[in-house]
Design an enzyme around this catalytic site. Structure first.
Site, PDB file in Angstrom:
ATOM      1  N   PHE A   1      -2.804   0.936   5.220  1.00 23.61           N
ATOM      2  CA  PHE A   1      -3.187   0.506   6.667  1.00 23.61           C
ATOM      3  C   PHE A   1      -2.458   1.241   7.761  1.00 23.61           C
ATOM      4  CE2 PHE A   1      -5.514  -3.648   4.993  1.00 23.61           C
ATOM      5  CZ  PHE A   1      -6.357  -2.690   4.305  1.00 23.61           C
TER       6      PHE A   1
ATOM      7  N   CYS B   1     -22.154 -19.211  -9.216  1.00 27.06           N
ATOM      8  CA  CYS B   1     -22.107 -19.778 -10.555  1.00 27.06           C
ATOM      9  C   CYS B   1     -20.545 -19.343 -11.126  1.00 27.06           C
ATOM     10  CB  CYS B   1     -23.097 -19.681 -11.742  1.00 27.06           C
ATOM     11  SG  CYS B   1     -23.040 -17.996 -11.964  1.00 27.06           S
TER      12      CYS B   1
ATOM     13  N   SER C   1       4.770  -2.943   4.721  1.00 27.02           N
ATOM     14  CA  SER C   1       5.199  -3.184   6.083  1.00 27.02           C
ATOM     15  C   SER C   1       5.575  -4.635   6.448  1.00 27.02           C
ATOM     16  CB  SER C   1       4.080  -2.911   7.080  1.00 27.02           C
ATOM     17  OG  SER C   1       2.915  -3.865   7.110  1.00 27.02           O
TER      18      SER C   1
ATOM     19  N   ALA D   1       0.911  -1.215   0.043  1.00 22.77           N
ATOM     20  CA  ALA D   1      -0.103  -0.188  -0.038  1.00 22.77           C
ATOM     21  C   ALA D   1       1.065   1.244   0.063  1.00 22.77           C
ATOM     22  CB  ALA D   1      -1.095   0.011   1.173  1.00 22.77           C
TER      23      ALA D   1
ATOM     24  N   ASN E   1      11.249   1.480   2.101  1.00 22.25           N
ATOM     25  CA  ASN E   1       9.885   1.632   2.823  1.00 22.25           C
ATOM     26  C   ASN E   1      10.281   2.767   3.974  1.00 22.25           C
ATOM     27  OD1 ASN E   1       7.232   0.416   3.165  1.00 22.25           O
ATOM     28  ND2 ASN E   1       7.847   0.212   5.280  1.00 22.25           N
TER      29      ASN E   1
ATOM     30  N   CYS F   1     -27.900 -16.457 -12.121  1.00 22.53           N
ATOM     31  CA  CYS F   1     -28.367 -17.711 -11.332  1.00 22.53           C
ATOM     32  C   CYS F   1     -28.975 -17.297  -9.929  1.00 22.53           C
ATOM     33  CB  CYS F   1     -27.375 -18.849 -11.169  1.00 22.53           C
ATOM     34  SG  CYS F   1     -26.087 -18.041  -9.723  1.00 22.53           S
TER      35      CYS F   1
ATOM     36  N   ASP G   1      -5.436  -1.661  -6.315  1.00 19.64           N
ATOM     37  CA  ASP G   1      -5.854  -0.642  -6.886  1.00 19.64           C
ATOM     38  C   ASP G   1      -5.502  -0.231  -8.477  1.00 19.64           C
ATOM     39  OD1 ASP G   1      -3.249   0.017  -7.013  1.00 19.64           O
ATOM     40  OD2 ASP G   1      -2.851   1.231  -5.179  1.00 19.64           O
TER      41      ASP G   1
ATOM     42  N   HIS H   1      -3.684 -10.067  -3.843  1.00 23.45           N
ATOM     43  CA  HIS H   1      -4.867  -9.852  -2.971  1.00 23.45           C
ATOM     44  C   HIS H   1      -5.975  -9.515  -3.907  1.00 23.45           C
ATOM     45  CE1 HIS H   1      -2.256  -8.866   0.811  1.00 23.45           C
ATOM     46  NE2 HIS H   1      -2.420 -10.259   0.615  1.00 23.45           N
TER      47      HIS H   1
HETATM   48  P1  NAD Z   1       0.651  -1.514   5.152  1.00 18.20           P
HETATM   49  O1  NAD Z   1       0.007  -0.399   5.176  1.00 18.20           O
HETATM   50  O2  NAD Z   1       1.024  -2.555   6.226  1.00 18.20           O
HETATM   51  O3  NAD Z   1       2.471  -0.741   5.078  1.00 18.20           O
HETATM   52  C1  NAD Z   1       2.617  -0.046   4.277  1.00 18.20           C
HETATM   53  C2  NAD Z   1       4.092   0.537   4.295  1.00 18.20           C
HETATM   54  O4  NAD Z   1       4.431   1.581   3.385  1.00 18.20           O
HETATM   55  C3  NAD Z   1       4.252   1.298   5.819  1.00 18.20           C
HETATM   56  O5  NAD Z   1       5.451   0.416   6.494  1.00 18.20           O
HETATM   57  C4  NAD Z   1       4.734   2.762   5.441  1.00 18.20           C
HETATM   58  O6  NAD Z   1       5.670   3.263   6.226  1.00 18.20           O
HETATM   59  C5  NAD Z   1       5.157   2.449   3.915  1.00 18.20           C
HETATM   60  N1  NAD Z   1       5.110   3.601   3.271  1.00 18.20           N
HETATM   61  C6  NAD Z   1       3.857   4.586   3.039  1.00 18.20           C
HETATM   62  N2  NAD Z   1       3.784   5.526   2.349  1.00 18.20           N
HETATM   63  C7  NAD Z   1       5.194   5.124   1.556  1.00 18.20           C
HETATM   64  C8  NAD Z   1       5.825   5.921   0.355  1.00 18.20           C
HETATM   65  N3  NAD Z   1       5.435   6.769   0.012  1.00 18.20           N
HETATM   66  N4  NAD Z   1       7.113   5.561  -0.073  1.00 18.20           N
HETATM   67  C9  NAD Z   1       7.461   4.270   0.821  1.00 18.20           C
HETATM   68  N5  NAD Z   1       7.003   3.811   1.814  1.00 18.20           N
HETATM   69  C10 NAD Z   1       5.742   4.312   2.346  1.00 18.20           C
HETATM   70  O7  NAD Z   1       0.456  -2.101   3.769  1.00 18.20           O
HETATM   71  P2  NAD Z   1       0.793  -3.397   3.108  1.00 18.20           P
HETATM   72  O8  NAD Z   1       2.022  -4.260   3.672  1.00 18.20           O
HETATM   73  O9  NAD Z   1       0.698  -3.505   1.613  1.00 18.20           O
HETATM   74  O10 NAD Z   1      -0.322  -4.211   3.842  1.00 18.20           O
HETATM   75  C11 NAD Z   1      -1.588  -3.991   4.038  1.00 18.20           C
HETATM   76  C12 NAD Z   1      -2.646  -4.812   3.172  1.00 18.20           C
HETATM   77  O11 NAD Z   1      -3.795  -3.883   2.793  1.00 18.20           O
HETATM   78  C13 NAD Z   1      -2.160  -5.207   1.764  1.00 18.20           C
HETATM   79  O12 NAD Z   1      -2.842  -6.533   1.635  1.00 18.20           O
HETATM   80  C14 NAD Z   1      -2.822  -4.149   0.988  1.00 18.20           C
HETATM   81  O13 NAD Z   1      -2.911  -4.556  -0.531  1.00 18.20           O
HETATM   82  C15 NAD Z   1      -3.836  -3.566   1.346  1.00 18.20           C
HETATM   83  N6  NAD Z   1      -4.079  -2.234   1.192  1.00 18.20           N
HETATM   84  C16 NAD Z   1      -4.092  -1.857  -0.276  1.00 18.20           C
HETATM   85  C17 NAD Z   1      -4.287  -0.668  -0.583  1.00 18.20           C
HETATM   86  C18 NAD Z   1      -4.230  -0.130  -2.382  1.00 18.20           C
HETATM   87  O14 NAD Z   1      -4.482  -1.095  -2.942  1.00 18.20           O
HETATM   88  N7  NAD Z   1      -3.409   0.970  -2.561  1.00 18.20           N
HETATM   89  C19 NAD Z   1      -4.276   0.527   0.194  1.00 18.20           C
HETATM   90  C20 NAD Z   1      -4.537  -0.131   1.583  1.00 18.20           C
HETATM   91  C21 NAD Z   1      -4.403  -1.312   1.938  1.00 18.20           C
END
Ligand code: NAD
Length: 247
Positions: free
Chosen positions: A35, A131, A194, A24, A214, A156, A105, A120
């Site tokens: 998140f 179906c 994360s 994310a 990250n 269905c 996304d 995911h």
């Molecule tokens: P997470 O929220 O657990 O972690 C995101 C990490 O990204 C954090 O550690 C944060 O410090 C870091 N971060 C934030 N902005 C940043 C940037 N600009 N550059 C570099 N690092 C940055 O997300 P996760 O590990 O993907 O797990 C959360 C779950 O929720 C996953 O399944 C995810 O797909 C889903 N989710 C998806 C979306 C999306 O599709 N955009 C959004 C929210 C959550």
């Protein structure tokens, strides 16, 4: 003395196969909250493990379509950012072989990435739990806004649901493919995750070399060849500059 960006560029040049794993964090600069970021993460407003769970989806659909579903729809109009575009270009230039993403996304595809494993799921479609009929997310949205909750299949009359992996769901076929890509890789670069969501957090352990980009600490930092605690777009643009000078 070489800096960390140069080191990553060299790892990429020496790697026969590089795979990217995104989370994310790569999309926060496109306006989609992650998140777990302090202050802005969704977790501070709600519990995604509940709002986006199979328990709520199946047992309390009204609640799901009022909360979790809205989060999914909010991603529809987002636009890719610098980090997504750089990854698409790196694939085209042969530096990376695929992107494994936890995101739902669609922003990697919108930026032009071709080989994307969505471990995911995604927010383009929904499907019938009876179906298997696949429908657009727009149809799901239209049915819900007419008050059809849960939305029903036109073929269905089974229950339709979004094709997103909820907490409690099984992992999709893309995850198995992603596992093989990771096992087969020399280098994995994790961007904006994360690394706390299982089983995706097992993937970095499968690659020979590991780079983590990250903003905050992850449980895999200690075994990584390089860690960059910076925004994804900033870090990638600095790395790419070194790739260009070497070419
Ligand atoms: P997470 O929220 O657990 O972690 C995101 C990490 O990204 C954090 O550690 C944060 O410090 C870091 N971060 C934030 N902005 C940043 C940037 N600009 N550059 C570099 N690092 C940055 O997300 P996760 O590990 O993907 O797990 C959360 C779950 O929720 C996953 O399944 C995810 O797909 C889903 N989710 C998806 C979306 C999306 O599709 N955009 C959004 C929210 C959550």
């Amino acid at each position: 003395q070489e800096d960390v960006y140069e080191k990553v560029a060299r790892l990429m040049e020496n790697s026969k196969k590089t795979v990217i794993l995104t989370g994310a964090g790569i999309s926060t600069e496109s306006g989609i909250p992650d998140f777990r970021s302090p202050g802005t993460g969704l977790w501070e407003k709600m519990d995604p493990m509940e709002a986006l769970s199979t328990k709520v989806l199946y047992n309390d659909p009204k609640k799901f379509y009022k909360s979790g579903f809205k989060i999914l729809l909010s991603m529809k109009d987002a636009k890719p950012n610098k980090a997504h575009y750089i990854l698409a270009q790196l694939e085209q230039d042969g530096f990376i072989s695929c992107v494994i993403t936890q995101n739902i996304d669609n922003l990697h595809q919108k930026a032009g990435s071709k080989k994307v494993y969505e471990v995911h799921g995604q927010t383009r479609t929904g499907s019938c739990t009876n179906c298997g009929e696949v429908v657009s997310i727009d149809l799901l949205e239209a049915k819900v806004s007419k008050g059809e909750i849960p939305p029903k299949c036109d073929k269905c009359n089974g229950v339709l649901r979004p094709d997103v992996v909820m907490f409690g769901d099984q992992m999709p076929e893309d995850f198995e493919k992603a596992w093989h890509e990771a096992e087969d890789s020399d280098l994995m670069i994790v961007i904006g995750s994360s690394l706390t969501v299982s089983p995706v957090n097992f993937l970095p352990g499968l690659s020979k070399h590991l780079v983590i980009i990250n903003k905050s600490e992850t449980p895999e930092d200690r075994r990584a060849d390089a860690v960059i605690r910076e925004s994804a777009g900033e870090a990638l643009s600095k790395i790419v500059r070194y790739l260009k000078t070497v070419q």
